[in-house]
Design a protein around this motif. Sequence first.
Motif: not given
Length: 576
Positions: A161, A47, A40, A163-166
Amino acid sequence: MKRSRWWPLQALALLAWLCIGVAQAQEAGNDDGLWFSVDEINPGLGELPEDVSRVTPRDTIRSFLQLTRDENYAAAAHILNLSDIDIGEQRERGAELAMQLSEVLKRGDWLSTSNLPARQDAVIESSPGENPMAGKPRRNIEISALESGGETYDIRLGRYHVEDQEPVWLIMPESVASISILYDAFGPSWVEEQLPERLKVSLGPLMVWEWIAIPLFLLLIAALGWVVNKVVVFLAHVLPTGGISIFVTRIKLPVSLLVMSFITRTMLDYVVSFSAMATTTFRVLLVMVIAWSLGSIALRLVDTILLNMARKLVGEIDDTKSRDERRFLTSLYAARRAIILFTVVGVSLYVLSQIQLFETLGLSILASASVLAVLVGIAGQAVLGNILSSFQLSLAKPIRVGDLVMFEGQWSYVEGIFYTYIRLRVWDERRLIVPVTYFVSKPFENLSVKSSKLYRYVELTLHISANINTLRKKFMEYAEQQEHVVENHRLMCAVTAQNGSQQTLTCYFVTSEPLLGWYTEVELREKMLTFIRDHHPEWWPRDIMVVSREDIAKGEGAKMQKTIMATSAPKPESDD
């Protein structure tokens, strides 16, 4: 040998271990080449604001500068990788670190976002011949390198990076940890903190207070330099006359600039801090001025030593001194040129190392160095040729300072051998400035190459009836009386040519040095001519003689001749 019954299971386990290892190696290789994999990113910040862009290195820094310019430090904290800070402290601490980093970048480095990669993988888009890193993806890059307390701290961007994100680009944790240290060194000075906020507003590339402070700052430094110059001039007058006073007089300008530079550098470090553009400009100029001043002081010291040694060892530059002294003086001139060359190279390397030119422009400078060298070689071919020829003369020593040379019909002394030219002193005190390459490409006669002794001669044209033995004895007598005629056993007088009723008498002698030999030659010629005119005027060559009671060809002291001299042709007989 009996095989174990468990060997199929062992083989399957080994195969599975190999497959897992290959997969891990592939995953690790992907991480090493493209990004750093993390679970993370800054969970304590909440946000991600919409106005934060972190896709490429250029977008990341541009976004950070814009957010901090708007004093939105909470949003700018998302540009930092705060993984080393507790989640509960990331929001407060992140905004503070973002503010500090913005101040550091304002004053510490003149950062241009256009120099940063605009690709997500930070690939250098150039041919491999220009940069060895061209075409290779990078996962961390340096955007600045600042010094504090003798240590260098890098501010680097890393690609992360989840996971599952740019993948995104963030200020790396190692750089975040050094922000507080750099803020203490490059943050606002005490003077700036006392200024009202309305003067801290940006006006073009600088702030309002900087437009006022920089001219005053320069006037103060110039006044200090003027004071230092006057002090140095006073010391030159107080010191006893000689080499020390000459040296102090010649270094007044570089010493003034050196003191001004050190005072300016001290004030920038401890008293006042300007924005990055002004600070970078000041520091680059200060490095160049300090390097030039130190090189000038060293060169003037060498020149002063050279001048004193030349006066003591050689005096007036000519070939009356010994060969070793003139060779030593030539070596001193060569040492001066070598010191100039080493000083220029050393100052250039020092300036490049201090302003970190290679780090700023990257490896492409190194790749284009060969092209630059070719262009410089073509443009400066004449200058480089003169410099190389000058060193050739210093090593081979076909001429030395003080040598008497005959160059293109000019009888002159070598007064100085410099980088690009040779200075010749002609006998009538004129100076010939000859390029070194031109001088070495032309034949010249060195009259002092072996010793300063030189053969000279007196040549007289006389009638065929002249008595050579009488003239030889008279010449020997006159020559032995001359102070600068040496090696009397080499005196010689002989007929070297004859034409009809005329003969050429040449008398040779050796002098201690060429210039005095010329004076001796003209003096001996005058004495020989006077002797013939006063005692033997009939020895003059002549074809026609005016007959009268008094022969005008006779000098003082000559006896009247009862006979009448005739012309070289017989007189025709009369018809009577």
